[in-house]
Design a protein around this motif. Structure first.
Motif, PDB file in Angstrom:
ATOM      1  N   ARG A  89       0.871  -1.179   0.000  1.00 41.70           N
ATOM      2  CA  ARG A  89       0.000   0.000   0.000  1.00 41.70           C
ATOM      3  C   ARG A  89       0.908   1.229   0.000  1.00 41.70           C
ATOM      4  O   ARG A  89       1.607   1.497   0.980  1.00 41.70           O
ATOM      5  N   LYS A  90       0.896   1.978  -1.085  1.00 41.43           N
ATOM      6  CA  LYS A  90       1.835   3.090  -1.281  1.00 41.43           C
ATOM      7  C   LYS A  90       1.839   4.113  -0.148  1.00 41.43           C
ATOM      8  O   LYS A  90       2.877   4.665   0.179  1.00 41.43           O
ATOM      9  N   ASN A  91       0.702   4.374   0.455  1.00 42.31           N
ATOM     10  CA  ASN A  91       0.615   5.402   1.502  1.00 42.31           C
ATOM     11  C   ASN A  91       0.727   4.842   2.910  1.00 42.31           C
ATOM     12  O   ASN A  91       0.515   5.561   3.883  1.00 42.31           O
ATOM     13  N   SER A  92       1.068   3.581   3.027  1.00 42.27           N
ATOM     14  CA  SER A  92       1.165   2.935   4.333  1.00 42.27           C
ATOM     15  C   SER A  92       2.500   3.259   5.009  1.00 42.27           C
ATOM     16  O   SER A  92       3.540   3.345   4.352  1.00 42.27           O
ATOM     17  N   PHE A  95       4.898   0.405   4.246  1.00 39.46           N
ATOM     18  CA  PHE A  95       5.090   0.046   2.836  1.00 39.46           C
ATOM     19  C   PHE A  95       6.448  -0.638   2.654  1.00 39.46           C
ATOM     20  O   PHE A  95       7.467  -0.174   3.155  1.00 39.46           O
TER      21      PHE A  95
END
Length: 181
Positions: A89-92, A95
């Motif tokens: 998940r790019k915004n995690s 990540f």
């Protein structure tokens, strides 16, 4: 059932309550209502899959994107695997991080892998039967993957790489930096 969230938000290890007696054992491997309460989400599984593999078979790291992203509830029926989930998940905040859990026929642990994660496993026993539930149907056009030996992920697969059995398709997967997420 006991549920423990891993270091990756939304990814849970589930340990069922096992009842043993002179006849063998019994446990409830899945209950939709209990599962949703324990993980705090309303997940509806719509497909079950099963694979049989020999020692050293490495499947993954796979994911699906967009409207066909999948959450999975995975377990081992026979044998032992090292199961790996990677947060893509790019915004995690996590990540690119991963968790690895040994799933065995003895411990009966399950791993809930939410949408937005890549998933894979390697067979540690002579053979293994691996089973998983999905909350969305497979869609070939939405599939993606990450090469199992991505140096940035630094996954310890617990076996010597000389015994790995990896599909030709999985050997062509990109690194996380190159992947289409």
């Amino acid at each position: 059932m006991r549920v423990k969230e891993t270091k990756l938000k939304g990814c849970f290890i589930i340990e069922p309550k096992i009842f043993n007696d002179s006849r063998g054992y019994f446990f409830e491997s899945f209950n939709q209502d209990v599962f949703n309460v324990l993980i705090g989400k309303n997940i509806k599984f719509i497909q079950d899959n099963e694979s049989f593999s020999s020692k050293g078979v490495l499947r993954g790291l796979h994911y699906q994107v967009g409207e066909y992203a999948q959450a999975k509830l995975v377990r081992v029926i026979k044998g032992q695997v090292l199961d790996v989930a990677v947060d893509v998940r790019k915004n995690s905040l996590t990540f690119g991080q991963h968790v690895a859990v040994e799933l065995t026929e003895e411990n009966k642990k399950q791993l809930f892998v939410p949408r937005g994660f890549a998933h894979g496993f390697i067979v540690l026993s002579d053979t293994a039967i691996f089973s998983y539930k999905c909350d969305n149907f497979y869609n070939k056009a939405s599939e993606g993957g990450i090469i199992y030996n991505d140096k940035d992920l630094n996954i310890d697969w617990k076996l010597d790489e000389t015994v790995f059995v990896v599909s030709e398709k999985d050997l062509q997967l990109p690194t996380l930096k190159e992947a289409v997420l």
